[in-house]
Design a protein around this motif. Structure first.
Motif, PDB file in Angstrom:
ATOM      1  N   ALA A 169      -2.373 -42.662 -54.290  1.00  0.00           N
ATOM      2  CA  ALA A 169      -2.853 -44.184 -54.805  1.00  0.00           C
ATOM      3  C   ALA A 169      -3.097 -44.969 -53.212  1.00  0.00           C
ATOM      4  O   ALA A 169      -4.424 -45.238 -53.097  1.00  0.00           O
ATOM      5  N   HIS A 226      -5.374 -43.078 -51.009  1.00  0.00           N
ATOM      6  CA  HIS A 226      -7.077 -43.801 -51.160  1.00  0.00           C
ATOM      7  C   HIS A 226      -7.698 -45.702 -51.128  1.00  0.00           C
ATOM      8  O   HIS A 226      -8.335 -45.192 -50.484  1.00  0.00           O
ATOM      9  N   ASP A 279     -19.312 -46.318 -57.598  1.00  0.00           N
ATOM     10  CA  ASP A 279     -18.260 -46.253 -58.312  1.00  0.00           C
ATOM     11  C   ASP A 279     -17.298 -46.174 -57.829  1.00  0.00           C
ATOM     12  O   ASP A 279     -17.219 -44.665 -56.479  1.00  0.00           O
ATOM     13  N   ASP A 280     -16.345 -46.483 -58.144  1.00  0.00           N
ATOM     14  CA  ASP A 280     -14.709 -45.899 -57.835  1.00  0.00           C
ATOM     15  C   ASP A 280     -14.365 -45.862 -56.569  1.00  0.00           C
ATOM     16  O   ASP A 280     -13.898 -44.752 -56.225  1.00  0.00           O
ATOM     17  N   TRP A 319     -11.363 -44.234 -55.058  1.00  0.00           N
ATOM     18  CA  TRP A 319     -11.185 -43.175 -55.437  1.00  0.00           C
ATOM     19  C   TRP A 319      -9.837 -43.183 -56.683  1.00  0.00           C
ATOM     20  O   TRP A 319      -9.107 -42.577 -56.346  1.00  0.00           O
ATOM     21  N   ASP A 320      -9.562 -44.149 -57.304  1.00  0.00           N
ATOM     22  CA  ASP A 320      -8.518 -44.446 -57.937  1.00  0.00           C
ATOM     23  C   ASP A 320      -8.640 -43.190 -59.217  1.00  0.00           C
ATOM     24  O   ASP A 320      -7.864 -43.084 -59.592  1.00  0.00           O
ATOM     25  N   THR A 321      -9.342 -42.989 -59.742  1.00  0.00           N
ATOM     26  CA  THR A 321     -10.539 -41.840 -60.880  1.00  0.00           C
ATOM     27  C   THR A 321     -10.825 -41.094 -59.768  1.00  0.00           C
ATOM     28  O   THR A 321     -10.752 -38.942 -60.834  1.00  0.00           O
ATOM     29  N   ARG A 322     -11.569 -40.971 -58.915  1.00  0.00           N
ATOM     30  CA  ARG A 322     -11.765 -39.105 -58.530  1.00  0.00           C
ATOM     31  C   ARG A 322     -10.845 -38.516 -57.801  1.00  0.00           C
ATOM     32  O   ARG A 322     -10.001 -38.906 -57.671  1.00  0.00           O
ATOM     33  N   ARG A 323     -11.189 -37.058 -57.587  1.00  0.00           N
ATOM     34  CA  ARG A 323     -10.186 -36.159 -56.866  1.00  0.00           C
ATOM     35  C   ARG A 323     -10.041 -36.319 -55.806  1.00  0.00           C
ATOM     36  O   ARG A 323     -11.405 -36.039 -54.819  1.00  0.00           O
ATOM     37  N   TRP A 324      -8.565 -36.509 -54.947  1.00  0.00           N
ATOM     38  CA  TRP A 324      -8.777 -37.265 -53.059  1.00  0.00           C
ATOM     39  C   TRP A 324      -9.418 -35.955 -52.681  1.00  0.00           C
ATOM     40  O   TRP A 324      -9.347 -35.019 -52.452  1.00  0.00           O
TER      41      TRP A 324
END
Length: 256
Positions: free
Chosen positions: A94, A97, A137-138, A141-146
């Protein structure tokens, strides 16, 4: 003589631009992540108008950088040079990201808003911005696949759009600049671009009296204006991006 602030100017393209502009007689303010890192300026430090420090991956430090620049007086130009590209194995946390988004997108936005407005703003983009997505959105990259490559491309689309947005909103002379894939510490030894040309366009745009106002907000590579990703020129996307960044930072552009 013009006063120019350059972020990320300890090495690479930022340092090359600083050295070239100082050699031409301009007053240059340079930037390092930490006081320890600033030691790498060596003799360049004594020729600079000032040295500011702060880690642009941290909002508090970015505010502090802006305060230091403002304390030196109004700049004529700011070159937003600092940037990172994190490979998957180094950017799979995280923190990785957040670092990409903070340095490549949030810091240029915050510094543009917080530093006393100069006559010219230059943002380091990349040809990879054309692979960027206009989904807001996001952003961190907190929730998306990095995906390090996609995160980098998105961030460069962001700054390309910011250059166009601030030209439109503020009436200042702005540019986003693709320096090419050059063999700097970030670009790596396999890069095939011309390192000698990598800093030229941003230094030229920050100082030249030959640049007409009607090219403001454009995207450039080696002193030639090119067509960017369509979203970069979309005023709706520009405004949504600024709203998203204002919401995250709590800082809104003056006049907005």
């Amino acid at each position: 003589m013009a006063r120019i602030f350059i972020t990320g100017s300890v090495d690479g393209l930022g340092r090359a631009a600083a050295e070239a502009l100082i050699a031409e007689g301009y007053d240059v303010v340079v930037h390092a992540r930490t006081e320890e890192r600033a030691e790498a300026f060596g003799s360049l430090r004594s020729h600079a108008l000032g040295v500011v420090t702060g880690d642009l991956s941290r909002a508090g430090d970015t505010h502090y950088v802006a305060d230091q620049v403002n304390a030196l007086g109004r700049m004529d130009a700011v070159i937003h040079n600092a940037g990172v590209y994190l490979e998957p194995e180094r950017g799979s946390t995280a923190d990785g990201h957040a670092r990409t988004f903070a340095i490549n997108t949030l810091a240029p936005y915050l510094l543009s808003v917080l530093i006393q407005r100069p006559e010219r703003l230059v943002y380091l983009s990349s040809g990879l911005h054309r692979s960027g997505t206009d989904v807001l959105d996001d952003l961190d990259w907190d929730t998306r696949r990095w995906d390090a490559g996609q995160a980098y491309a998105d961030s460069k689309l962001h700054v390309t759009a910011l250059a166009a947005a601030f030209a439109r909103r503020w009436g200042v002379l702005t540019a986003s600049v693709d320096p090419g894939w050059v063999p700097t510490r970030m670009g790596g030894p396999s890069a095939t671009g011309d390192l000698e040309q990598g800093h030229v366009t941003q230094a030229w745009f920050a100082t030249s009296s030959e640049i007409p106002r009607d090219v403001s907000g454009g995207y450039w590579h080696h002193k030639r204006q090119q067509r960017p990703h369509p979203s970069a020129l979309d005023t709706g996307f520009q405004d949504r991006l600024i709203e998203a960044l204002a919401g995250i930072t709590g800082e809104r552009p003056a006049g907005s």
